[in-house]
Design a protein around this motif. Structure first.
Motif, PDB file in Angstrom:
ATOM      1  N   UNK A   2      51.415  48.449  22.544  1.00  7.18           N
ATOM      2  CA  UNK A   2      50.977  49.645  23.250  1.00  7.18           C
ATOM      3  C   UNK A   2      50.249  49.169  24.502  1.00  7.18           C
ATOM      4  N   UNK A   3      50.663  49.668  25.656  1.00 11.39           N
ATOM      5  CA  UNK A   3      49.972  49.388  26.909  1.00 11.39           C
ATOM      6  C   UNK A   3      49.277  50.666  27.348  1.00 11.39           C
ATOM      7  N   UNK A   4      47.973  50.593  27.599  1.00  9.39           N
ATOM      8  CA  UNK A   4      47.214  51.758  28.028  1.00  9.39           C
ATOM      9  C   UNK A   4      46.705  51.514  29.442  1.00  9.39           C
ATOM     10  N   UNK A   5      47.084  52.393  30.359  1.00 15.26           N
ATOM     11  CA  UNK A   5      46.541  52.399  31.717  1.00 15.26           C
ATOM     12  C   UNK A   5      45.135  52.975  31.558  1.00 15.26           C
ATOM     13  N   UNK A   6      44.166  52.079  31.331  1.00  9.85           N
ATOM     14  CA  UNK A   6      42.881  52.474  30.748  1.00  9.85           C
ATOM     15  C   UNK A   6      41.860  53.050  31.713  1.00  9.85           C
ATOM     16  N   UNK A  10      41.534  59.265  28.802  1.00 15.74           N
ATOM     17  CA  UNK A  10      40.661  59.950  27.847  1.00 15.74           C
ATOM     18  C   UNK A  10      40.995  59.704  26.379  1.00 15.74           C
ATOM     19  N   UNK A  11      42.028  58.899  26.082  1.00 14.90           N
ATOM     20  CA  UNK A  11      42.439  58.717  24.684  1.00 14.90           C
ATOM     21  C   UNK A  11      42.448  57.250  24.252  1.00 14.90           C
ATOM     22  N   UNK A  12      41.585  56.446  24.850  1.00 10.54           N
ATOM     23  CA  UNK A  12      41.533  55.030  24.474  1.00 10.54           C
ATOM     24  C   UNK A  12      41.156  54.863  23.003  1.00 10.54           C
ATOM     25  N   UNK A  13      40.147  55.569  22.548  1.00  9.10           N
ATOM     26  CA  UNK A  13      39.697  55.444  21.151  1.00  9.10           C
ATOM     27  C   UNK A  13      40.783  55.923  20.191  1.00  9.10           C
ATOM     28  N   UNK A  14      41.467  56.999  20.531  1.00 14.85           N
ATOM     29  CA  UNK A  14      42.538  57.513  19.675  1.00 14.85           C
ATOM     30  C   UNK A  14      43.699  56.526  19.615  1.00 14.85           C
ATOM     31  N   UNK A  68      53.865  53.011  26.458  1.00  8.87           N
ATOM     32  CA  UNK A  68      52.929  52.996  27.573  1.00  8.87           C
ATOM     33  C   UNK A  68      52.226  54.343  27.626  1.00  8.87           C
ATOM     34  N   UNK A  69      50.899  54.309  27.758  1.00  9.20           N
ATOM     35  CA  UNK A  69      50.098  55.525  27.872  1.00  9.20           C
ATOM     36  C   UNK A  69      49.548  55.575  29.293  1.00  9.20           C
ATOM     37  N   UNK A  87      54.022  57.938  27.181  1.00 16.60           N
ATOM     38  CA  UNK A  87      53.295  59.136  26.772  1.00 16.60           C
ATOM     39  C   UNK A  87      52.164  59.419  27.739  1.00 16.60           C
ATOM     40  N   UNK A  88      51.953  60.703  27.994  1.00 17.01           N
ATOM     41  CA  UNK A  88      50.764  61.135  28.717  1.00 17.01           C
ATOM     42  C   UNK A  88      49.630  61.263  27.697  1.00 17.01           C
ATOM     43  N   UNK A  89      48.390  61.257  28.167  1.00 17.00           N
ATOM     44  CA  UNK A  89      47.273  61.406  27.224  1.00 17.00           C
ATOM     45  C   UNK A  89      47.270  62.726  26.450  1.00 17.00           C
ATOM     46  N   UNK A  90      48.005  63.725  26.920  1.00 11.12           N
ATOM     47  CA  UNK A  90      48.088  64.985  26.171  1.00 11.12           C
ATOM     48  C   UNK A  90      49.240  64.981  25.170  1.00 11.12           C
TER      49      UNK A  90
END
Length: 146
Positions: A2-6, A10-14, A68-69, A87-90
């Motif tokens: 999982x790659x998160x554009x951090x 708003x959903x890093x913890x999730x 990727x988020x 995925x978008x954060x929503x």
């Protein structure tokens, strides 16, 4: 992976909770400001300051089987083209079927904002329901990985 554009995600913890539950490695990619995680599945990647450095780092690595988020539409387009799920954060998915329309809408809105400097953003606030949809979508994306 999982790659998160951090930066400002708003959903890093999730995302970390889902990664932990599924045993999936995750990279939080940012320009700074995040504390390293104690979770052995989570790597915090600090990229140099500069425009789109986090996006470049993710785009260079994301591919088939990865998720990727991001809210960054050009990054999403690159990752979709590389075969990653986005995925978008929503919880909204960006796919081959919809990324062209999303890019066009983004460009149109940028043109409208440039033409009318008094135009205000009209987005709705991020909600608990958005976070719940994201968790569900991330679970589903990880279960159906190639």
């Amino acid at each position: 992976m999982i790659y998160v554009d951090a930066d400002a995600c708003p959903v890093k913890a999730e995302a970390e909770a889902v990664a932990t539950r599924t045993g999936t490695r995750m990279a939080l990619v940012c320009n700074g400001g995040l504390r390293p995680s104690r979770n052995p599945l989570v790597e915090v990647v600090f990229v140099p300051d500069g425009p789109d450095e986090a996006d470049k780092w993710i785009a260079d690595r994301a591919g088939p089987g990865d998720v990727v988020v991001t809210t960054d539409i050009p990054l999403a387009a690159k990752c979709v083209a590389a075969g990653a799920r986005v995925l978008r954060p929503d919880g909204g998915a960006l796919t081959q079927a919809n990324i062209g329309n999303v890019l066009a809408t983004r460009d149109l809105m940028a043109d409208l904002r440039a033409a009318d400097p008094f135009r205000q953003g009209g987005g709705r606030p991020f909600s608990k329901a958005d976070k719940a949809r994201f968790v569900s979508a991330l679970d589903a994306a990880l279960r159906s990985r190639a």
